[in-house]
Design a protein around this motif. Sequence first.
Motif, PDB file in Angstrom:
ATOM      1  N   LEU A  74       0.796  -1.219   0.000  1.00 41.99           N
ATOM      2  CA  LEU A  74       0.000   0.000   0.000  1.00 41.99           C
ATOM      3  C   LEU A  74       0.834   1.277   0.000  1.00 41.99           C
ATOM      4  O   LEU A  74       0.377   2.325  -0.436  1.00 41.99           O
ATOM      5  CB  LEU A  74      -0.933   0.006   1.213  1.00 41.99           C
ATOM      6  N   PHE A  75       2.051   1.186   0.518  1.00 43.37           N
ATOM      7  CA  PHE A  75       2.884   2.372   0.655  1.00 43.37           C
ATOM      8  C   PHE A  75       4.256   2.112   0.042  1.00 43.37           C
ATOM      9  O   PHE A  75       4.748   0.995   0.075  1.00 43.37           O
ATOM     10  CB  PHE A  75       3.048   2.742   2.133  1.00 43.37           C
ATOM     11  N   LYS A  76       4.900   3.150  -0.445  1.00 42.05           N
ATOM     12  CA  LYS A  76       6.236   3.011  -1.026  1.00 42.05           C
ATOM     13  C   LYS A  76       7.322   3.000   0.039  1.00 42.05           C
ATOM     14  O   LYS A  76       8.404   2.489  -0.185  1.00 42.05           O
ATOM     15  CB  LYS A  76       6.503   4.152  -2.006  1.00 42.05           C
ATOM     16  N   HIS A  77       7.040   3.550   1.207  1.00 41.70           N
ATOM     17  CA  HIS A  77       8.064   3.705   2.237  1.00 41.70           C
ATOM     18  C   HIS A  77       7.940   2.728   3.409  1.00 41.70           C
ATOM     19  O   HIS A  77       8.856   2.615   4.207  1.00 41.70           O
ATOM     20  CB  HIS A  77       8.061   5.141   2.765  1.00 41.70           C
ATOM     21  N   LYS A 121      14.276  -2.417  -2.186  1.00 40.28           N
ATOM     22  CA  LYS A 121      13.381  -1.458  -2.825  1.00 40.28           C
ATOM     23  C   LYS A 121      13.371  -0.116  -2.103  1.00 40.28           C
ATOM     24  O   LYS A 121      12.665   0.802  -2.496  1.00 40.28           O
ATOM     25  CB  LYS A 121      11.961  -2.020  -2.887  1.00 40.28           C
ATOM     26  N   GLY A 122      14.121  -0.037  -1.007  1.00 35.44           N
ATOM     27  CA  GLY A 122      14.267   1.233  -0.303  1.00 35.44           C
ATOM     28  C   GLY A 122      13.237   1.520   0.767  1.00 35.44           C
ATOM     29  O   GLY A 122      13.111   2.670   1.203  1.00 35.44           O
ATOM     30  N   LEU A 123      12.506   0.517   1.214  1.00 39.91           N
ATOM     31  CA  LEU A 123      11.525   0.760   2.262  1.00 39.91           C
ATOM     32  C   LEU A 123      12.212   1.234   3.537  1.00 39.91           C
ATOM     33  O   LEU A 123      13.306   0.782   3.865  1.00 39.91           O
ATOM     34  CB  LEU A 123      10.701  -0.496   2.541  1.00 39.91           C
ATOM     35  N   LYS A 124      11.556   2.107   4.255  1.00 40.65           N
ATOM     36  CA  LYS A 124      12.132   2.719   5.455  1.00 40.65           C
ATOM     37  C   LYS A 124      11.497   2.216   6.748  1.00 40.65           C
ATOM     38  O   LYS A 124      12.020   2.476   7.826  1.00 40.65           O
ATOM     39  CB  LYS A 124      11.984   4.249   5.397  1.00 40.65           C
ATOM     40  N   PHE A 160      16.418   1.177   7.658  1.00 41.78           N
ATOM     41  CA  PHE A 160      14.994   1.031   7.931  1.00 41.78           C
ATOM     42  C   PHE A 160      14.731   0.931   9.423  1.00 41.78           C
ATOM     43  O   PHE A 160      15.614   0.612  10.203  1.00 41.78           O
ATOM     44  CB  PHE A 160      14.424  -0.202   7.214  1.00 41.78           C
ATOM     45  N   ARG A 161      13.493   1.207   9.778  1.00 46.51           N
ATOM     46  CA  ARG A 161      13.043   1.064  11.155  1.00 46.51           C
ATOM     47  C   ARG A 161      12.231  -0.219  11.230  1.00 46.51           C
ATOM     48  O   ARG A 161      11.402  -0.494  10.367  1.00 46.51           O
ATOM     49  CB  ARG A 161      12.179   2.259  11.550  1.00 46.51           C
ATOM     50  N   LEU A 162      12.471  -0.997  12.284  1.00 48.85           N
ATOM     51  CA  LEU A 162      11.751  -2.255  12.482  1.00 48.85           C
ATOM     52  C   LEU A 162      10.758  -2.092  13.622  1.00 48.85           C
ATOM     53  O   LEU A 162      11.117  -1.645  14.708  1.00 48.85           O
ATOM     54  CB  LEU A 162      12.732  -3.389  12.796  1.00 48.85           C
ATOM     55  N   LYS A 163       9.516  -2.427  13.339  1.00 48.43           N
ATOM     56  CA  LYS A 163       8.449  -2.376  14.348  1.00 48.43           C
ATOM     57  C   LYS A 163       7.776  -3.748  14.388  1.00 48.43           C
ATOM     58  O   LYS A 163       7.976  -4.568  13.489  1.00 48.43           O
ATOM     59  CB  LYS A 163       7.419  -1.306  13.964  1.00 48.43           C
ATOM     60  N   PHE A 164       6.979  -3.986  15.410  1.00 48.92           N
ATOM     61  CA  PHE A 164       6.215  -5.231  15.453  1.00 48.92           C
ATOM     62  C   PHE A 164       4.934  -5.048  16.250  1.00 48.92           C
ATOM     63  O   PHE A 164       4.820  -4.154  17.081  1.00 48.92           O
ATOM     64  CB  PHE A 164       7.044  -6.381  16.038  1.00 48.92           C
TER      65      PHE A 164
END
Length: 180
Positions: A74-77, A121-124, A160-164
């Motif tokens: 859904l999002f590019k980032h 792909k550059g996801l942040k 990138f930032r990792l969340k869960f």
Amino acid sequence: REDFTICVCGCMMQQQHIVDTIKQKFPWIDVVYGTHNLHELPNLLDKLHSQKKKVREVWPDGREIVEGLPAERLFKHKSFVNIMYGCNNFCSYCIVPYTRGRERSRKSEDILKEINTLCEKGLKEITLLGQNVNSYGKDLDGELNFAQLCKKICALEGDFRLKFMTSHPKDFSDELIEVL
């Protein structure tokens, strides 16, 4: 309308009495399927159109996790990555163990491959998903635990930032605290 197809899916469809109610009250619904056979939608639609009759197909259990399905991001980032499905906790307020079944973890190699592709792909921002991510890997012999998986993910190339989410406190470990 004959050119219009209505499908209903999701957790609630895993309960037979809900499927029966839909059949009775909403006979115009063409396809009913559950969370365990989401990947079967193209086949269910094919069956609907070739046999010219309603399709009600709900698998009672999760069987094997299907990998390699196309994903619409859904999002590019940022992106969401499922690491497990189901839950073993049976909390009094929750329907998940009854509808999505027992915990089933994806293999870490598949998760790492998916996240690596996202990083390329550059996801942040990457959010790991599971009903109880802290119990990741407990159902697979020789698999990483959640803390070890997070450590491996953070070692991947990329900025990138990792969340869960969601994290049940009963499986929160000292090792995970150390990794965080």
